[in-house]
Design a protein around this motif. Structure first.
Motif, PDB file in Angstrom:
ATOM      1  N   TYR A 230       0.822  -1.212   0.000  1.00  0.00           N
ATOM      2  CA  TYR A 230       0.000   0.000   0.000  1.00  0.00           C
ATOM      3  C   TYR A 230       0.855   1.260   0.000  1.00  0.00           C
ATOM      4  N   VAL A 231       1.999   1.155   0.706  1.00  0.00           N
ATOM      5  CA  VAL A 231       2.902   2.312   0.760  1.00  0.00           C
ATOM      6  C   VAL A 231       3.263   2.731  -0.665  1.00  0.00           C
ATOM      7  N   ILE A 232       3.622   1.717  -1.466  1.00  0.00           N
ATOM      8  CA  ILE A 232       4.037   2.026  -2.840  1.00  0.00           C
ATOM      9  C   ILE A 232       2.852   2.534  -3.652  1.00  0.00           C
ATOM     10  N   ARG A 233       1.667   1.975  -3.408  1.00  0.00           N
ATOM     11  CA  ARG A 233       0.494   2.426  -4.173  1.00  0.00           C
ATOM     12  C   ARG A 233       0.157   3.882  -3.840  1.00  0.00           C
ATOM     13  N   ILE A 234       0.372   4.265  -2.582  1.00  0.00           N
ATOM     14  CA  ILE A 234       0.124   5.667  -2.205  1.00  0.00           C
ATOM     15  C   ILE A 234       1.175   6.563  -2.863  1.00  0.00           C
ATOM     16  N   MET A 235       2.431   6.084  -2.883  1.00  0.00           N
ATOM     17  CA  MET A 235       3.484   6.854  -3.558  1.00  0.00           C
ATOM     18  C   MET A 235       3.153   7.011  -5.042  1.00  0.00           C
ATOM     19  N   GLU A 236       2.480   5.996  -5.591  1.00  0.00           N
ATOM     20  CA  GLU A 236       2.112   6.042  -7.000  1.00  0.00           C
ATOM     21  C   GLU A 236       1.131   7.189  -7.266  1.00  0.00           C
ATOM     22  N   ILE A 237       0.241   7.441  -6.284  1.00  0.00           N
ATOM     23  CA  ILE A 237      -0.682   8.572  -6.433  1.00  0.00           C
ATOM     24  C   ILE A 237       0.112   9.871  -6.462  1.00  0.00           C
ATOM     25  N   GLY A 238       1.133   9.945  -5.593  1.00  0.00           N
ATOM     26  CA  GLY A 238       2.028  11.109  -5.585  1.00  0.00           C
ATOM     27  C   GLY A 238       2.691  11.288  -6.933  1.00  0.00           C
ATOM     28  N   LEU A 239       3.069  10.167  -7.530  1.00  0.00           N
ATOM     29  CA  LEU A 239       3.731  10.221  -8.835  1.00  0.00           C
ATOM     30  C   LEU A 239       2.789  10.793  -9.898  1.00  0.00           C
ATOM     31  N   PHE A 240       1.540  10.308  -9.895  1.00  0.00           N
ATOM     32  CA  PHE A 240       0.573  10.827 -10.871  1.00  0.00           C
ATOM     33  C   PHE A 240       0.347  12.321 -10.669  1.00  0.00           C
ATOM     34  N   LEU A 241       0.296  12.720  -9.406  1.00  0.00           N
ATOM     35  CA  LEU A 241       0.128  14.138  -9.088  1.00  0.00           C
ATOM     36  C   LEU A 241       1.296  14.960  -9.613  1.00  0.00           C
TER      37      LEU A 241
END
Ligand code: HEM
Ligand code: SF4
Ligand code: FES
Lengths: 254, 238
Positions: free
Chosen positions: B63-74
């Motif tokens: 989940y940590v990485i999936r949340i970071m992925e949202i940061g990446l899209f942002l």
């Protein structure tokens, strides 16, 4: 260098006033001396135009020795013509040869509207300087020159930045019509000196604010400004300006 | 000074570009590192993508990485929106242009073409997301097979998907062109971002320039070599 004379074709931007649509006018000039300056060549043409009862070409000039920044012509796709670190008044006709065609345009930027022909309104620069490009001092006796110690390197860097003559060639060359080289020179030469310290933060914030109000673009570091600057102002000053802006923006109380 | 003014002034807009640009650069380092795992097959021909699939699984499972992925899209979103706004606003600052253009007098073409290069990267990105991100995050049930390593739980076989995608010559060409655009974008962007955020000390500017050239050549080259090594069968499933 051997002296020679030449015949040239000039295509010059003519525009009656800021309202009128301008256009290019073609002129043939002959027997131009290689020793003449570019402005003297235009003088020769203007004398002829006056004799012919025509409107002479309006252009800005003052010192004619490369120190005031008034002369401003975009010549064959480059501000101030082909020579490095040069103003139009210091461009000499030996840069050209017989038969050349020379296209002369005014600085182009929304913030530098054409007043007439090759003369543009650069009062936007004045307003940027008025927004903070100064130090406030009490009048009275002049302070002894050596009373305030300044590190040699800093003094040199401040002096190099202070060499900016506010000509606007940087804006004319920039694809973004950004005035950042000019502004960074004005901010740097005061930010580097102890005299500039008291108003350091408000200066950079107010000057950037005014620059934006005048409608200049954002710097993207293409460095075209540095390449054409007659005073060889370095883009390093732009990084310093950005740093000053960041620190001031983050720490200013207001 | 208000944050809204700090980030929307002409200098502030460039801060946004530079910070998001640097963030995307850090993402590229992670991305190239994970993908380089496909080359384990060069060293050990029986790897067949095991190392890569496990790494890709790690990047998708937590989940940590999936949340970071949202940061990446942002980050991408901000960079692209601000990039286009800058490009169009800056262009509009000179309504009447010159008869004789400056061309590359004073500034190389790629330094003045960040909007164009960014657009090429964006087009590539859309194709790339369709090829891999959507299959591995959304439509995996129908688009991805599964593999099991050392009797563990089955994981997605992204590796075999890569072999399939890069068996088409035109896809390989598009990816290599995408890498070229990225290389030119970074050649200007890497050093520019440091100088935008205020690095002006000669020593550090020289470092940013040097590291920028190295990064802009090495990283896109590594990315480009991936579809190439698959197309030519250097990396395979046997
Ligand atoms: C992984 C992908 C990307 C990376 C690593 C990246 C990196 C950078 C960097 C480091 C900068 C320099 C910022 C500065 O000068 O302060 C930049 C600028 C820029 N990027 Fe990107 N970028 C990427 C994708 C994109 C995309 C998809 C677009 C789409 C339009 C784009 C458009 C721009 C624009 C217009 C600029 C402004 C040019 C400038 O300020 O000099 N970039 N990028
Ligand atoms: S920075 Fe150079 S080009 Fe710009 S106004 Fe000053 S002297 Fe002229
Ligand atoms: S007329 Fe003064 S610099 Fe050219």
């Amino acid at each position: 260098m051997e002296h020679y004379t030449m015949n040239l074709t000039l295509k010059v931007w003519r525009q009656k006033n800021s309202q009128e649509q301008g256009r290019f006018e073609t002129y043939q000039v002959s027997d131009i001396s290689s020793e003449m300056s570019f402005l003297e060549m235009i003088d020769v043409l203007n004398e002829r135009l006056i004799k012919e009862g025509k409107d002479p070409i309006a252009f800005d000039h003052d010192c004619r020795e490369g120190i005031c920044g008034a002369c401003s012509m975009y010549i064959n796709g480059r501000p101030n013509g082909p020579w490095h670190a040069n103003t139009t008044c210091q461009l000499h006709m030996r840069a050209y040869k017989d038969g050349d065609t020379i296209v002369v345009e005014p600085w182009r930027a929304n913030s530098f509207p054409v007043i007439k022909d090759l003369v543009v309104d650069r009062t936007s620069f004045d307003r940027i300087v008025q927004a903070g490009g100064y130090i406030s001092v009490n009048t009275g006796n002049a302070v002894d020159a050596n009373a305030m110690l300044i590190e040699k390197d800093k003094a040199d860097a401040a002096f190099a930045a202070a060499a900016c003559i506010g000509c606007g060639a940087c804006v004319a060359a920039c694809k973004n019509s950004s005035a950042m080289l000019f502004l960074s020179a004005k901010v740097s030469h005061l930010a580097l000196l102890p005299q500039g310290e008291p108003e350091r933060k408000s200066r950079v914030l107010n000057m950037v604010h005014q620059m934006d109000k005048e409608g200049f673009g954002s710097c993207t570091f293409t460095e075209a400004c540095e390449a054409v600057c007659p005073k060889e102002i370095s883009v390093t000053n732009i990084s310093r300006l950005n740093k000053e802006y960041m620190i001031a923006g983050l720490t200013e109380e207001k | 000074m208000k944050w809204s003014e700090f980030f929307t002034s002409s200098v502030g807009k460039k801060f946004v570009m530079a910070f998001t640009g640097l963030f995307l650069i850090s993402f590229l380092i992670v991305h190239v590192g994970i993908n380089a795992c496909i080359w384990a097959d060069l060293v050990d021909d029986s790897d067949n993508g095991e190392m890569f699939n496990k790494a890709a699984h790690f990047m998708g499972a937590s989940y940590v990485i999936r949340i970071m992925e949202i940061g990446l899209f942002l980050g991408f979103f901000l960079h692209i929106i601000q990039g286009y706004m800058l490009e169009f606003q800056n262009r509009a600052r000179r309504k009447k242009g010159y008869q004789v253009a400056m061309g590359s007098k004073g500034s190389a073409w790629y330094r003045k073409s960040m909007g164009l290069l960014g657009t090429l990267i964006l087009l590539f990105l859309i194709i790339h997301i369709q090829d891999f991100w959507i299959p591995s995050r959304i439509t995996y049930a129908t688009t991805l097979g599964e593999v099991t390593y050392n009797n563990g739980a089955p994981i997605h076989d992204v590796y075999t998907k890569m072999l399939l995608v890069f068996s088409q010559a035109w896809v390989v060409v598009v990816y290599v062109l995408g890498c070229f655009s990225l290389a030119w974008h970074l050649l200007h962007g890497f050093q520019s971002s440091f100088r935008t955020v205020g690095v002006h000390n000669k020593k550090y500017v020289a470092m940013a320039k040097g590291a920028g050239i190295a990064f802009s050549i090495i990283v896109p080259l590594l990315f480009a070599l991936m579809p190439i090594s698959i197309y030519f069968g250097w990396v395979n499933n046997n």
